[in-house]
Design a protein around this motif. Structure first.
Motif, PDB file in Angstrom:
ATOM      1  N   ALA A 151      22.505  56.239  51.532  1.00 53.99           N
ATOM      2  CA  ALA A 151      21.232  55.650  51.421  1.00 53.99           C
ATOM      3  C   ALA A 151      20.061  56.665  50.432  1.00 53.99           C
ATOM      4  CB  ALA A 151      20.409  55.578  52.611  1.00 53.99           C
ATOM      5  N   GLN A 152      20.068  58.001  50.674  1.00 51.39           N
ATOM      6  CA  GLN A 152      19.248  58.797  49.781  1.00 51.39           C
ATOM      7  C   GLN A 152      19.795  58.861  48.525  1.00 51.39           C
ATOM      8  OE1 GLN A 152      19.755  62.334  52.202  1.00 51.39           O
ATOM      9  NE2 GLN A 152      17.798  61.905  53.456  1.00 51.39           N
ATOM     10  N   LEU A 153      21.189  58.898  48.128  1.00 51.86           N
ATOM     11  CA  LEU A 153      21.531  58.805  46.919  1.00 51.86           C
ATOM     12  C   LEU A 153      21.281  57.466  46.168  1.00 51.86           C
ATOM     13  CD1 LEU A 153      25.305  59.338  46.242  1.00 51.86           C
ATOM     14  CD2 LEU A 153      24.153  57.448  45.095  1.00 51.86           C
ATOM     15  N   LEU A 154      21.043  56.375  46.886  1.00 48.74           N
ATOM     16  CA  LEU A 154      20.737  55.174  46.206  1.00 48.74           C
ATOM     17  C   LEU A 154      19.126  55.196  45.809  1.00 48.74           C
ATOM     18  CD1 LEU A 154      22.675  52.357  48.194  1.00 48.74           C
ATOM     19  CD2 LEU A 154      23.072  53.358  45.848  1.00 48.74           C
ATOM     20  N   SER A 155      18.424  55.921  46.817  1.00 48.81           N
ATOM     21  CA  SER A 155      17.063  55.946  46.568  1.00 48.81           C
ATOM     22  C   SER A 155      16.544  56.987  45.330  1.00 48.81           C
ATOM     23  CB  SER A 155      16.282  56.530  48.079  1.00 48.81           C
ATOM     24  OG  SER A 155      16.592  57.881  48.162  1.00 48.81           O
ATOM     25  N   VAL A 156      17.504  57.861  44.995  1.00 49.89           N
ATOM     26  CA  VAL A 156      17.071  58.696  43.908  1.00 49.89           C
ATOM     27  C   VAL A 156      17.852  58.680  42.622  1.00 49.89           C
ATOM     28  CG1 VAL A 156      16.246  60.543  45.630  1.00 49.89           C
ATOM     29  CG2 VAL A 156      18.627  60.540  44.916  1.00 49.89           C
ATOM     30  N   ALA A 157      19.056  58.096  42.917  1.00 50.65           N
ATOM     31  CA  ALA A 157      20.032  58.147  41.589  1.00 50.65           C
ATOM     32  C   ALA A 157      19.886  56.983  40.608  1.00 50.65           C
ATOM     33  CB  ALA A 157      21.436  58.333  41.949  1.00 50.65           C
ATOM     34  N   VAL A 158      19.403  55.827  41.255  1.00 50.43           N
ATOM     35  CA  VAL A 158      19.324  54.736  40.595  1.00 50.43           C
ATOM     36  C   VAL A 158      18.069  54.770  39.676  1.00 50.43           C
ATOM     37  CG1 VAL A 158      19.269  52.118  40.578  1.00 50.43           C
ATOM     38  CG2 VAL A 158      20.666  53.441  42.404  1.00 50.43           C
ATOM     39  N   ARG A 159      18.527  54.832  38.309  1.00 50.52           N
ATOM     40  CA  ARG A 159      16.890  55.039  37.587  1.00 50.52           C
ATOM     41  C   ARG A 159      16.941  54.017  36.532  1.00 50.52           C
ATOM     42  NH1 ARG A 159      15.113  60.400  38.109  1.00 50.52           N
ATOM     43  NH2 ARG A 159      15.809  60.985  40.089  1.00 50.52           N
ATOM     44  N   GLU A 174      34.249  50.502  39.965  1.00 54.03           N
ATOM     45  CA  GLU A 174      35.333  51.146  40.937  1.00 54.03           C
ATOM     46  C   GLU A 174      34.988  52.464  41.552  1.00 54.03           C
ATOM     47  OE1 GLU A 174      36.049  52.458  36.391  1.00 54.03           O
ATOM     48  OE2 GLU A 174      35.315  50.853  37.661  1.00 54.03           O
ATOM     49  N   ILE A 175      33.760  52.992  40.820  1.00 54.96           N
ATOM     50  CA  ILE A 175      33.335  54.423  41.505  1.00 54.96           C
ATOM     51  C   ILE A 175      32.523  53.924  42.729  1.00 54.96           C
ATOM     52  CG2 ILE A 175      31.963  56.337  41.238  1.00 54.96           C
ATOM     53  CD1 ILE A 175      34.857  56.456  40.094  1.00 54.96           C
ATOM     54  N   LEU A 176      31.803  52.750  42.612  1.00 53.58           N
ATOM     55  CA  LEU A 176      30.731  52.444  43.613  1.00 53.58           C
ATOM     56  C   LEU A 176      31.647  51.837  45.086  1.00 53.58           C
ATOM     57  CD1 LEU A 176      28.218  50.026  41.920  1.00 53.58           C
ATOM     58  CD2 LEU A 176      27.970  52.316  42.467  1.00 53.58           C
ATOM     59  N   ASP A 177      32.824  51.679  44.782  1.00 53.68           N
ATOM     60  CA  ASP A 177      33.920  51.213  45.756  1.00 53.68           C
ATOM     61  C   ASP A 177      34.304  52.502  46.580  1.00 53.68           C
ATOM     62  OD1 ASP A 177      34.147  48.633  45.008  1.00 53.68           O
ATOM     63  OD2 ASP A 177      35.891  48.710  44.012  1.00 53.68           O
ATOM     64  N   VAL A 178      33.845  53.565  45.947  1.00 51.90           N
ATOM     65  CA  VAL A 178      34.204  55.054  46.734  1.00 51.90           C
ATOM     66  C   VAL A 178      33.293  55.199  47.792  1.00 51.90           C
ATOM     67  CG1 VAL A 178      34.596  57.276  46.449  1.00 51.90           C
ATOM     68  CG2 VAL A 178      35.720  55.705  44.898  1.00 51.90           C
ATOM     69  N   TYR A 179      31.942  55.290  47.402  1.00 51.46           N
ATOM     70  CA  TYR A 179      30.870  55.766  48.194  1.00 51.46           C
ATOM     71  C   TYR A 179      29.923  54.860  48.820  1.00 51.46           C
ATOM     72  CZ  TYR A 179      27.619  55.695  43.972  1.00 51.46           C
ATOM     73  OH  TYR A 179      27.053  55.283  42.998  1.00 51.46           O
ATOM     74  N   ILE A 180      29.828  53.564  48.310  1.00 45.69           N
ATOM     75  CA  ILE A 180      28.847  52.674  49.028  1.00 45.69           C
ATOM     76  C   ILE A 180      29.278  52.165  50.301  1.00 45.69           C
ATOM     77  CG2 ILE A 180      27.906  50.149  48.810  1.00 45.69           C
ATOM     78  CD1 ILE A 180      27.310  50.713  46.138  1.00 45.69           C
ATOM     79  N   PRO A 181      30.690  52.142  50.464  1.00 48.19           N
ATOM     80  CA  PRO A 181      31.042  51.777  51.917  1.00 48.19           C
ATOM     81  C   PRO A 181      30.509  52.675  52.923  1.00 48.19           C
ATOM     82  CG  PRO A 181      32.936  51.072  50.349  1.00 48.19           C
ATOM     83  CD  PRO A 181      31.837  51.979  49.750  1.00 48.19           C
ATOM     84  N   LEU A 182      30.416  53.844  52.660  1.00 45.77           N
ATOM     85  CA  LEU A 182      29.779  54.858  53.644  1.00 45.77           C
ATOM     86  C   LEU A 182      28.503  54.593  54.114  1.00 45.77           C
ATOM     87  CD1 LEU A 182      31.229  58.066  51.878  1.00 45.77           C
ATOM     88  CD2 LEU A 182      32.289  56.872  53.577  1.00 45.77           C
ATOM     89  N   LEU A 183      27.793  53.624  53.656  1.00 46.94           N
ATOM     90  CA  LEU A 183      26.596  53.210  54.222  1.00 46.94           C
ATOM     91  C   LEU A 183      26.837  52.732  55.747  1.00 46.94           C
ATOM     92  CD1 LEU A 183      24.614  51.219  51.485  1.00 46.94           C
ATOM     93  CD2 LEU A 183      23.969  53.286  52.731  1.00 46.94           C
ATOM     94  N   THR A 184      28.039  52.010  55.734  1.00 48.12           N
ATOM     95  CA  THR A 184      28.203  51.579  57.234  1.00 48.12           C
ATOM     96  C   THR A 184      29.073  52.437  58.091  1.00 48.12           C
ATOM     97  OG1 THR A 184      30.380  50.688  56.267  1.00 48.12           O
ATOM     98  CG2 THR A 184      28.402  49.323  56.295  1.00 48.12           C
ATOM     99  N   ASP A 185      29.028  53.858  57.574  1.00 53.58           N
ATOM    100  CA  ASP A 185      29.712  54.875  58.559  1.00 53.58           C
ATOM    101  C   ASP A 185      29.239  55.198  59.847  1.00 53.58           C
ATOM    102  OD1 ASP A 185      32.018  57.222  58.003  1.00 53.58           O
ATOM    103  OD2 ASP A 185      30.346  58.072  59.265  1.00 53.58           O
ATOM    104  N   ALA A 197      27.874  61.586  33.155  1.00 53.96           N
ATOM    105  CA  ALA A 197      28.113  61.745  34.653  1.00 53.96           C
ATOM    106  C   ALA A 197      27.517  60.678  35.399  1.00 53.96           C
ATOM    107  CB  ALA A 197      27.651  63.226  35.122  1.00 53.96           C
ATOM    108  N   LEU A 198      26.217  60.282  34.927  1.00 50.55           N
ATOM    109  CA  LEU A 198      25.520  59.351  35.689  1.00 50.55           C
ATOM    110  C   LEU A 198      25.868  57.856  35.377  1.00 50.55           C
ATOM    111  CD1 LEU A 198      23.160  58.874  37.469  1.00 50.55           C
ATOM    112  CD2 LEU A 198      21.698  58.362  35.512  1.00 50.55           C
ATOM    113  N   GLU A 199      26.386  57.527  34.164  1.00 51.78           N
ATOM    114  CA  GLU A 199      27.182  56.382  33.915  1.00 51.78           C
ATOM    115  C   GLU A 199      28.394  56.093  34.792  1.00 51.78           C
ATOM    116  OE1 GLU A 199      27.781  52.591  32.371  1.00 51.78           O
ATOM    117  OE2 GLU A 199      25.871  53.875  32.388  1.00 51.78           O
TER     118      GLU A 199
END
Length: 744
Positions: A174-182, A153-164, A145-147
């Motif tokens: 932003a919290q997702l990027l702080s905890v999920a990138v390992r 193509e999945i990053l295209d779904v949620y990273i743009p929400l940083l500018t919401d 799931a983490l991979e």
């Protein structure tokens, strides 16, 4: 638990029943039919009596809240979510959101994705704050799931929400990027991401078909991500600022280029974070300190200069003052203090200058006072069972910080043992039920055992050394704790340790053999390191006991290991065994086949790893001290050639034992001239000494000429090369004299 008709009140009831209740989460996780129906509601809510969009939206929001709650606290619930493809369903729901979607719906989806991503990342590891108490039993499913979450193509779904425009949405991402990138690979994918529209522009040139060089794009290499997160710092929302700082702290790790970009001012992130570190909000202070620490330490990566600039020292001192206030505050939660201690650890880890600053600025004293305040003087099973997990986590973090600060300096170690009186707390922590506390306590013991004074007094007198040894003997101990405990044993078996004899009597050699035969490379390495320390200046009886315990075949196999660290330590062991003529005889008696040993040495002398070559040459030089084995060296088809290469191309640390070996062969064995001459060693020695008269007399010329002109610039090597050449020339003259007499 089954619901026939899903409605907002029913979902709210489920949500309220599982929030903060692990038992309820586990029970719900086992009801796969209900969990599947809840997940389906994210995209296909059931029809409502009034058929309004608002009612459908509320159902989707409540379903997202339940998914977020189920993500944490129960492995059964997380397994159900993963088996039912909750990440894919949730991401599809996010991808189909219309611009007109309610901010509360987008926020609920973003929070659910953050919670699910964090839970998956925690299950996979590594842990961000200390050691996990156990290995997750859903790690295999979570890894898949983490991979998936970090596919481009999945990053295209949620990273743009940083500018919401909604702070709640951008905060969650932003919290997702702080905890999920390992890991470094996922970190690189996030750095390289840029919006699809920008990628389209980059793919076209001025004529519409020429591809541009992506390396020149300002959006690549972290440009878009860092710009966007940096811009969030200017928003006057504390939670959003905290999330952006934490994301930057995580993403900059292991990337000095990104760190240097963030450090540039104005308006650099580093200067902004330093300003925010002085805010009135403790969580924001901590996030800013974490971000500054990550930038500061990442900027130093790839640079071998041990000095630290005055600006970096000033920055570090500022962060230490912030962390000190958090650690000593009575109003701060244990969880926040725990993170503060880990940030302090990250700041000083493996940096001698920062460790000294932490000592001088009272960071060590404040952490030590914290440890003593939460560690009971007299331990009882009842008190440990009743101790909250938050206290154990805090003790782990504080001990970890102490271990890092005390690693380099003896004065700091003395302060830990004598002034701050931390040894009782460290010793008590060795038997704590939490693996992280035991691991951190072993790391503290390792740091203290590096000081000879502590090794001869506190570690013996308090029983700390024996307590670590009892932990070391446990066959079922956690692997990471065993790594740390075995590192302590490496220090306490040295010849100046009072515990050496006791540990030998209690079976340390046999326990090290067990580790040596494990499938863990780090444990094997520590076992060899301990043997190396144990054999330094050892008696023949101890050398024989160790060689017998390891075995000839095992030693030979280790010499051929692909891991050069293992090779180096095995060679160092052989070097200590062959220390002296009697030791050489013992080595060959135990190894059995002298030709096989010399073959191994010749192969190791070809290694690309200089440390392996160094130890191999030292072993050969020791063997050369035994006249009875010089013939084997001289007759070996490769040894002398490798020895000559070491004289010509190797660094001075290798040239010294190499020339010592040549000197012994030339001095003790007059018949060695022919073999050394055929190997070109006599010519090499002359070449080394050709320019030494002016090189040695003038530092400027010595530097200019150096080894590039064939001159030897080390006085010790020069002298031994001169002596060896003298003995070879004498042997040549004697040989020529005999030949002349025979001609007469």
């Amino acid at each position: 638990m089954t619901v026939v008709q899903v409605s907002v009140p029913a979902l709210k009831a489920i949500k309220n029943s599982v929030i903060g209740n692990r038992t309820a989460k586990a029970a719900l996780g086992r009801d796969e039919a209900l969990v599947e129906r809840i997940i389906e509601c994210l995209n296909e809510p059931p029809p409502t009596p009034d058929g309004s969009d608002a009612a459908n939206t509320n159902i989707r929001i409540e379903a997202a809240h339940i998914v977020a709650s189920l993500s944490y606290g129960s492995s059964d619930a997380l397994r159900s979510l993963l088996q039912l493809n909750a990440p894919r369903v949730l991401l599809y729901a996010i991808s189909t959101l219309q611009p007109s979607a309610q901010p509360s719906l987008k926020a609920a989806f973003a929070r659910a994705l953050r919670a699910l991503s964090a839970a998956v990342a925690d299950a996979v590891g590594p842990s961000q704050w200390g050691l996990p108490p156990t290995v997750s039993d859903v790690r295999a499913e979570a890894k898949v799931a983490l991979e998936y979450l970090f596919q481009p193509e999945i990053l295209d779904v949620y990273i743009p929400l940083l500018t919401d425009p909604s702070p709640a949405v951008s905060t969650a991402i932003a919290q997702l990027l702080s905890v999920a990138v390992r890991n470094a690979e996922h970190r690189a994918r996030v750095h390289e991401w840029c919006p699809p529209a920008e990628r389209t522009r980059e793919a076209k040139g001025k004529r519409g078909w020429e591809r541009r060089d992506p390396t020149t794009s300002p959006s690549r290499h972290g440009g878009w991500i860092t710009r966007t997160l940096s811009s969030l710092l200017r928003r006057k929302d504390v939670k959003l600022q905290e999330a952006a700082l934490s994301a930057l702290a995580n993403l900059v790790r292991d990337s000095d280029s990104q760190a240097r970009r963030l450090a540039r001012a104005p308006p650099g992130v580093l200067s902004t974070a330093l300003t925010l570190a002085k805010s009135r909000n403790t969580d924001l202070q901590l996030a800013a300190s974490h971000c500054v620490t990550s930038i500061l330490r990442a900027c130093a990566q790839g640079h071998y200069d041990p000095t630290v600039s005055h600006n970096d020292q000033a920055t570090a001192i500022t962060i230490m003052h912030v962390l000190n206030r958090i650690i000593e505050s009575e109003d701060t939660s244990y969880q926040t203090k725990t993170k503060a201690c880990f940030v302090l650890y990250s700041l000083v880890s493996d940096n001698r200058v920062f460790c000294q600053l932490a000592f001088e600025r009272n960071s060590l004293a404040k952490v030590a006072n914290l440890i003593n305040s939460i560690t009971p003087a007299e331990k009882s099973p009842e008190s440990e069972e009743d101790e909250p997990e938050s206290v154990c986590r805090l003790r782990e973090a504080a001990l970890t910080a102490v271990a890092a600060i005390a690693l380099f300096d003896s004065d700091i170690r003395t302060a830990v043992t004598d002034e701050l009186r931390l040894v009782p707390a460290i010793q008590a922590s060795l038997s704590n039920r939490y693996v992280g506390v035991r691991y951190a306590a072993c790391q503290c013991a390792r740091a203290l055992s590096r000081a000879v004074s502590a090794l001869r007094t506190n570690i013996v007198d308090t029983g700390l050394g024996l307590a670590v040894f009892q932990l070391f003997l446990k066959a079922d101990e956690d692997r990471q704790v065993m790594h740390a405990a075995s590192a302590v044993i490496c220090n306490v078996v040295t010849n100046f340790s009072p515990l050496r004899t006791t540990l030998l009597e209690q079976g340390v050699i046999q326990r090290l053999v067990q580790l040596l035969r494990s499938d863990d490379i780090e444990l094997k390495l520590n076992a060899l390191w301990a043997y190396k320390n144990l054999l330094y200046k050892a008696t023949p009886e101890l050398k024989r006991e160790v060689m017998s315990a390891i075995g000839c075949s095992e030693m030979s196999n280790l010499l051929m290991e692909s891991d050069t660290r293992l090779q180096e330590q095995v060679l160092h062991i052989l070097r200590h065994i062959a220390d002296g003529v009697d030791g050489v005889e013992l080595l060959f008696a135990e190894m059995g086949d002298s030709e096989m040993l010399l073959d191994s040495l010749a192969k190791c002398m070809e290694s690309e790893n200089e440390d392996v070559v160094l130890q191999a040459v030292f072993v050969l030089a020791n063997v050369a001290n035994s006249v009875s084995h010089q013939t084997s060296i001289l007759s070996h088809p490769k040894i002398l050639g490798r020895l000559r290469d070491c004289l010509v191309d190797a660094k001075v640390e290798i040239r010294r034992p190499a020339v010592s070996c040549v000197l012994e062969l030339a001095r003790q064995n007059p018949r060695s001239f022919r073999e050394l001459h055929e190997a070109g060693i006599d010519a090499t020695l002359r070449h080394m000494l050709e320019h030494t008269s002016h090189v040695a007399s003038s530092p400027t010329l010595r530097f200019a000429a150096g080894r590039q002109m064939g001159a030897e610039d080390d006085m010790e090597v020069q002298e031994k090369a001169r002596q060896a050449l003298h003995w070879l020339e004498q042997a040549q003259l004697a040989r020529e004299s005999v030949v002349s007499e025979m001609d007469l």
